[in-house]
Write a protein that holds these residues in place. Structure first.
Motif, PDB file in Angstrom:
ATOM      1  N   SER A  89       0.811  -1.206   0.000  1.00  0.00           N
ATOM      2  CA  SER A  89       0.000   0.000   0.000  1.00  0.00           C
ATOM      3  C   SER A  89       0.855   1.272   0.000  1.00  0.00           C
ATOM      4  O   SER A  89       0.702   2.129  -0.858  1.00  0.00           O
ATOM      5  N   LYS A  90       1.744   1.361   0.969  1.00  0.00           N
ATOM      6  CA  LYS A  90       2.517   2.602   1.138  1.00  0.00           C
ATOM      7  C   LYS A  90       3.722   2.623   0.191  1.00  0.00           C
ATOM      8  O   LYS A  90       4.480   1.647   0.113  1.00  0.00           O
ATOM      9  N   ALA A  91       3.898   3.742  -0.501  1.00  0.00           N
ATOM     10  CA  ALA A  91       5.018   3.859  -1.442  1.00  0.00           C
ATOM     11  C   ALA A  91       6.341   3.958  -0.684  1.00  0.00           C
ATOM     12  O   ALA A  91       6.448   4.702   0.297  1.00  0.00           O
ATOM     13  N   ALA A  92       7.348   3.202  -1.146  1.00  0.00           N
ATOM     14  CA  ALA A  92       8.675   3.243  -0.512  1.00  0.00           C
ATOM     15  C   ALA A  92       9.226   4.675  -0.526  1.00  0.00           C
ATOM     16  O   ALA A  92       9.964   5.078   0.367  1.00  0.00           O
ATOM     17  N   GLY A  93       8.830   5.436  -1.528  1.00  0.00           N
ATOM     18  CA  GLY A  93       9.312   6.809  -1.654  1.00  0.00           C
ATOM     19  C   GLY A  93       8.887   7.700  -0.495  1.00  0.00           C
ATOM     20  O   GLY A  93       9.544   8.710  -0.209  1.00  0.00           O
ATOM     21  N   VAL A  94       7.800   7.338   0.199  1.00  0.00           N
ATOM     22  CA  VAL A  94       7.354   8.149   1.340  1.00  0.00           C
ATOM     23  C   VAL A  94       8.365   8.040   2.494  1.00  0.00           C
ATOM     24  O   VAL A  94       8.673   9.027   3.161  1.00  0.00           O
ATOM     25  N   TYR A  95       8.901   6.834   2.700  1.00  0.00           N
ATOM     26  CA  TYR A  95       9.943   6.668   3.724  1.00  0.00           C
ATOM     27  C   TYR A  95      11.190   7.483   3.342  1.00  0.00           C
ATOM     28  O   TYR A  95      11.833   8.102   4.184  1.00  0.00           O
ATOM     29  N   VAL A  96      11.526   7.447   2.054  1.00  0.00           N
ATOM     30  CA  VAL A  96      12.721   8.168   1.599  1.00  0.00           C
ATOM     31  C   VAL A  96      12.501   9.676   1.729  1.00  0.00           C
ATOM     32  O   VAL A  96      13.397  10.415   2.167  1.00  0.00           O
ATOM     33  N   HIS A  97      11.314  10.115   1.370  1.00  0.00           N
ATOM     34  CA  HIS A  97      10.937  11.526   1.519  1.00  0.00           C
ATOM     35  C   HIS A  97      11.196  11.980   2.951  1.00  0.00           C
ATOM     36  O   HIS A  97      11.750  13.052   3.200  1.00  0.00           O
ATOM     37  N   SER A  98      10.813  11.130   3.913  1.00  0.00           N
ATOM     38  CA  SER A  98      10.981  11.461   5.321  1.00  0.00           C
ATOM     39  C   SER A  98      12.462  11.451   5.714  1.00  0.00           C
ATOM     40  O   SER A  98      12.958  12.399   6.340  1.00  0.00           O
ATOM     41  N   LEU A  99      13.185  10.409   5.325  1.00  0.00           N
ATOM     42  CA  LEU A  99      14.605  10.315   5.684  1.00  0.00           C
ATOM     43  C   LEU A  99      15.410  11.492   5.142  1.00  0.00           C
ATOM     44  O   LEU A  99      16.345  11.972   5.781  1.00  0.00           O
ATOM     45  N   LEU A 100      15.037  11.957   3.945  1.00  0.00           N
ATOM     46  CA  LEU A 100      15.795  13.048   3.320  1.00  0.00           C
ATOM     47  C   LEU A 100      15.294  14.424   3.746  1.00  0.00           C
ATOM     48  O   LEU A 100      15.874  15.441   3.364  1.00  0.00           O
ATOM     49  N   GLY A 101      14.204  14.462   4.504  1.00  0.00           N
ATOM     50  CA  GLY A 101      13.666  15.751   4.950  1.00  0.00           C
ATOM     51  C   GLY A 101      13.141  16.597   3.808  1.00  0.00           C
ATOM     52  O   GLY A 101      13.296  17.826   3.805  1.00  0.00           O
ATOM     53  N   LEU A 102      12.482  15.969   2.832  1.00  0.00           N
ATOM     54  CA  LEU A 102      11.931  16.732   1.697  1.00  0.00           C
ATOM     55  C   LEU A 102      10.715  17.526   2.171  1.00  0.00           C
ATOM     56  O   LEU A 102      10.044  17.135   3.133  1.00  0.00           O
ATOM     57  N   PRO A 103      10.389  18.627   1.506  1.00  0.00           N
ATOM     58  CA  PRO A 103       9.250  19.438   1.928  1.00  0.00           C
ATOM     59  C   PRO A 103       7.926  18.680   1.785  1.00  0.00           C
ATOM     60  O   PRO A 103       7.832  17.742   0.986  1.00  0.00           O
ATOM     61  N   PRO A 104       6.890  19.063   2.556  1.00  0.00           N
ATOM     62  CA  PRO A 104       5.627  18.312   2.511  1.00  0.00           C
ATOM     63  C   PRO A 104       4.858  18.463   1.198  1.00  0.00           C
ATOM     64  O   PRO A 104       4.075  17.574   0.842  1.00  0.00           O
ATOM     65  N   ASN A 105       5.042  19.562   0.478  1.00  0.00           N
ATOM     66  CA  ASN A 105       4.228  19.801  -0.713  1.00  0.00           C
ATOM     67  C   ASN A 105       4.808  19.106  -1.936  1.00  0.00           C
ATOM     68  O   ASN A 105       5.249  19.719  -2.915  1.00  0.00           O
ATOM     69  N   VAL A 106       4.818  17.774  -1.837  1.00  0.00           N
ATOM     70  CA  VAL A 106       5.412  16.923  -2.876  1.00  0.00           C
ATOM     71  C   VAL A 106       4.474  15.743  -3.095  1.00  0.00           C
ATOM     72  O   VAL A 106       3.902  15.226  -2.143  1.00  0.00           O
ATOM     73  N   ARG A 107       4.295  15.314  -4.352  1.00  0.00           N
ATOM     74  CA  ARG A 107       3.565  14.061  -4.602  1.00  0.00           C
ATOM     75  C   ARG A 107       4.586  12.929  -4.679  1.00  0.00           C
ATOM     76  O   ARG A 107       5.646  13.083  -5.285  1.00  0.00           O
ATOM     77  N   VAL A 108       4.237  11.809  -4.024  1.00  0.00           N
ATOM     78  CA  VAL A 108       5.139  10.649  -3.998  1.00  0.00           C
ATOM     79  C   VAL A 108       4.342   9.421  -4.411  1.00  0.00           C
ATOM     80  O   VAL A 108       3.256   9.177  -3.867  1.00  0.00           O
ATOM     81  N   VAL A 109       4.877   8.658  -5.336  1.00  0.00           N
ATOM     82  CA  VAL A 109       4.141   7.476  -5.795  1.00  0.00           C
ATOM     83  C   VAL A 109       5.120   6.384  -6.211  1.00  0.00           C
ATOM     84  O   VAL A 109       6.261   6.674  -6.570  1.00  0.00           O
ATOM     85  N   GLU A 110       4.674   5.131  -6.136  1.00  0.00           N
ATOM     86  CA  GLU A 110       5.518   3.988  -6.530  1.00  0.00           C
ATOM     87  C   GLU A 110       5.030   3.417  -7.859  1.00  0.00           C
ATOM     88  O   GLU A 110       3.821   3.355  -8.093  1.00  0.00           O
ATOM     89  N   LEU A 111       5.974   2.976  -8.687  1.00  0.00           N
ATOM     90  CA  LEU A 111       5.620   2.396  -9.990  1.00  0.00           C
ATOM     91  C   LEU A 111       6.189   0.991 -10.107  1.00  0.00           C
ATOM     92  O   LEU A 111       7.295   0.730  -9.630  1.00  0.00           O
ATOM     93  N   LYS A 112       5.441   0.129 -10.787  1.00  0.00           N
ATOM     94  CA  LYS A 112       5.926  -1.255 -10.972  1.00  0.00           C
ATOM     95  C   LYS A 112       5.626  -1.780 -12.363  1.00  0.00           C
ATOM     96  O   LYS A 112       4.491  -1.728 -12.824  1.00  0.00           O
ATOM     97  N   GLN A 113       6.610  -2.259 -13.038  1.00  0.00           N
ATOM     98  CA  GLN A 113       6.488  -3.179 -14.168  1.00  0.00           C
ATOM     99  C   GLN A 113       7.870  -3.807 -14.345  1.00  0.00           C
ATOM    100  O   GLN A 113       8.651  -3.390 -15.199  1.00  0.00           O
ATOM    101  N   ALA A 114       8.162  -4.750 -13.440  1.00  0.00           N
ATOM    102  CA  ALA A 114       9.443  -5.457 -13.467  1.00  0.00           C
ATOM    103  C   ALA A 114      10.587  -4.445 -13.639  1.00  0.00           C
ATOM    104  O   ALA A 114      10.553  -3.377 -13.047  1.00  0.00           O
ATOM    105  N   CYS A 115      11.583  -4.796 -14.443  1.00  0.00           N
ATOM    106  CA  CYS A 115      12.780  -3.931 -14.549  1.00  0.00           C
ATOM    107  C   CYS A 115      12.517  -2.680 -15.368  1.00  0.00           C
ATOM    108  O   CYS A 115      13.375  -1.799 -15.459  1.00  0.00           O
ATOM    109  N   TYR A 116      11.349  -2.585 -15.987  1.00  0.00           N
ATOM    110  CA  TYR A 116      11.045  -1.437 -16.851  1.00  0.00           C
ATOM    111  C   TYR A 116      10.581  -0.195 -16.074  1.00  0.00           C
ATOM    112  O   TYR A 116      10.671   0.930 -16.562  1.00  0.00           O
ATOM    113  N   GLY A 117      10.084  -0.363 -14.847  1.00  0.00           N
ATOM    114  CA  GLY A 117       9.386   0.702 -14.128  1.00  0.00           C
ATOM    115  C   GLY A 117      10.091   2.048 -14.095  1.00  0.00           C
ATOM    116  O   GLY A 117       9.451   3.112 -14.185  1.00  0.00           O
ATOM    117  N   ALA A 118      11.409   2.050 -13.959  1.00  0.00           N
ATOM    118  CA  ALA A 118      12.124   3.327 -13.836  1.00  0.00           C
ATOM    119  C   ALA A 118      12.114   4.112 -15.140  1.00  0.00           C
ATOM    120  O   ALA A 118      12.202   5.355 -15.135  1.00  0.00           O
TER     121      ALA A 118
END
Ligand code: CAA
Length: 404
Positions: A89-118
């Motif tokens: 459910s929760k995007a891994a990027g939200v944890y990273v957002h917190s660890l890096l101290g990014l500002p709150p006004n950011v959209r964070v989402v996770e993408l998946k399609q095997a090795c192609y996602g990036a």
């Protein structure tokens, strides 16, 4: 209307794990000829995660230097691509957002399609920046490739995270608009939700990769992408580095310009330096190939590069980019080599012990020992929650392989 400015990769930084298993050590126990690993599949070492490392710690480690160099003020979107997700459910990027101290006004989402996602993330990011060229998008590709012990896929395991800052007027590579796309429903590699290791039909996956390459190339040409003669070097997704040789041979034949083995070796060589000692990093592998190429070749100013992204299942894309003149000043060669050099070698028994450690699924409190040499760590799991923290001191030496 947004200005028609170049958009692409402004910064590229990667990290890997703190442990490494050599293929010499693996071969001594599996009975395989070392030549099969070193030359047959083109792998020499594989990164192995310590107990307090995962896709979040690697991604935060990769991105921290980008934030230090460029600040976080213009980042409005974080796209995290992975196929080794830690939560449904929760995007891994939200944890990273917190660890890096990014500002709150950011959209964070996770993408998946095997090795192609990036690659999807990269393309979505360029579209967002095109809409508002003042914004930056932070793209992550982070994965831990794990196969069952004693299977053919085992020798192709690895782990890494790449972080890329996508902006207007990029310092490294402008991403060109024409793209070749290809999707085909095939069961060549997959990982159902209940499994921690991937399932693969190895031989079928090789054919599926090459079929997708030809399909994406034809579509790229149909959309007026540059012909093969105008492309200086192609970076491939490298599940193992010999795959890049097979792919390049197939692409040249498909494009009507077949070449001999020496020519193919020469073309692929500058892109494999990192992947052959890190192993498969799924979504990150293509962008590690790009980092290797930019760091290896100092005569790429203005050159056109090709990129082939393949995600089993399958989705593929062939696209091109223009190297920005002066790109060498924006590279992170030293940091990348340090990240690799700081890994501790482990023996086969330690590797198997780490591989077979059961996940903490009982909801109890599980404090994890400090093993990583990175900046961030998974400190504990309790109530089914993952708790991350900055690791106490960067560069401090730890007995990285000691049991918990
Ligand atoms: N010296 C030199 N070469 C040797 C050798 C020796 N002593 N012994 C064997 N070889 C060569 C073989 O001739 C073969 O070369 P070719 O491919 O050129 O024929 C190569 O080493 C591999 O040998 P095998 O085919 O016998 O190896 P294998 O049965 O162990 O399987 C594999 C190889 C299928 C790639 C297996 O590692 C695997 O399943 N890997 C995971 C799947 C994968 O990576 N697929 C790639 C496409 S899918 C994708 O890209 C998505 C993704 O990331 C997973």
């Amino acid at each position: 209307m947004p200005a028609d400015r170049p958009i692409g990769i402004h910064d590229l930084s990667f990290s890997t794990t703190s442990l490494v298993l050599t293929h010499a050590e693996l071969a001594a126990h599996t009975g395989a000829a070392l030549g099969k690993y070193h030359h047959g599949i083109g792998q020499k070492e594989m990164s192995v995660p310590a107990v307090d490392e995962d896709i979040v710690t690697m991604a935060a480690d990769a991105a921290a230097p980008i934030i230090e160099r460029h600040g976080a003020g213009r980042i409005r979107t974080v796209l995290f691509a992975t196929e080794t997700s830690i939560d449904q459910s929760k995007a891994a990027g939200v944890y990273v957002h917190s660890l890096l101290g990014l500002p709150p006004n950011v959209r964070v989402v996770e993408l998946k399609q095997a090795c192609y996602g990036a690659t999807a993330a990269l393309q979505f990011a360029t579209a967002l920046v095109h809409r508002d060229p003042t914004q930056h998008v932070l793209v992550f590709a982070a994965d831990i490739a794990r196969y069952e012990l004693d299977t053919p896929g085992e020798a192709t395991q690895g782990a890494a995270a790449a972080a890329m800052l996508i902006t207007a007027e990029p310092a490294l590579v402008e991403i060109n608009a024409p793209s070749g796309l290809f999707t085909h429903d095939v069961m060549d590699f997959w990982r159902p939700n209940h499994r921690t290791t991937a399932l693969v039909d190895g031989k079928k996956s090789l054919t599926a990769y090459l079929t997708a390459l030809a399909g994406a190339w034809h579509d790229h040409r149909a959309h007026h992408g540059p012909p093969i003669e105008e492309i200086h070097t192609v970076c491939y997704h490298q599940p193992f580095t010999r795959m890049a040789h097979k792919a390049h041979r197939h692409l040249l034949e498909t494009a009507g310009t077949p070449a001999d083995t020496a020519t193919i070796e020469h073309a692929v060589a500058p892109t494999i330096r990192y992947n052959e000692i890190i192993g498969n990093s799924y979504t990150a592998s293509l962008y590690l190939a790009l980092a290797a190429l930019l760091e290896e070749d100092d005569k790429l100013d203005g050159r056109t590069l090709g990129f082939f992204s393949y995600g089993s299942g399958s989705v593929a894309e062939f696209f091109t980019g223009q190297v920005t003149p002066g790109y060498r000043t924006a590279l992170r060669t030293r940091a990348h080599r340090e990240a690799i050099a700081r890994r501790s070698p482990i023996d086969y028994d330690t590797y198997r012990r780490l591989h077979t450690q059961p996940p903490h699924t009982d909801g109890g409190r599980h404090a994890l020992p400090h093993r990583t040499r990175g900046r961030y760590r998974l400190a504990e799991i309790h109530d089914h929650q993952r708790i991350y923290e900055p690791a106490p001191t960067r560069g401090e030496t730890h007995p990285a392989t000691e049991g918990p």
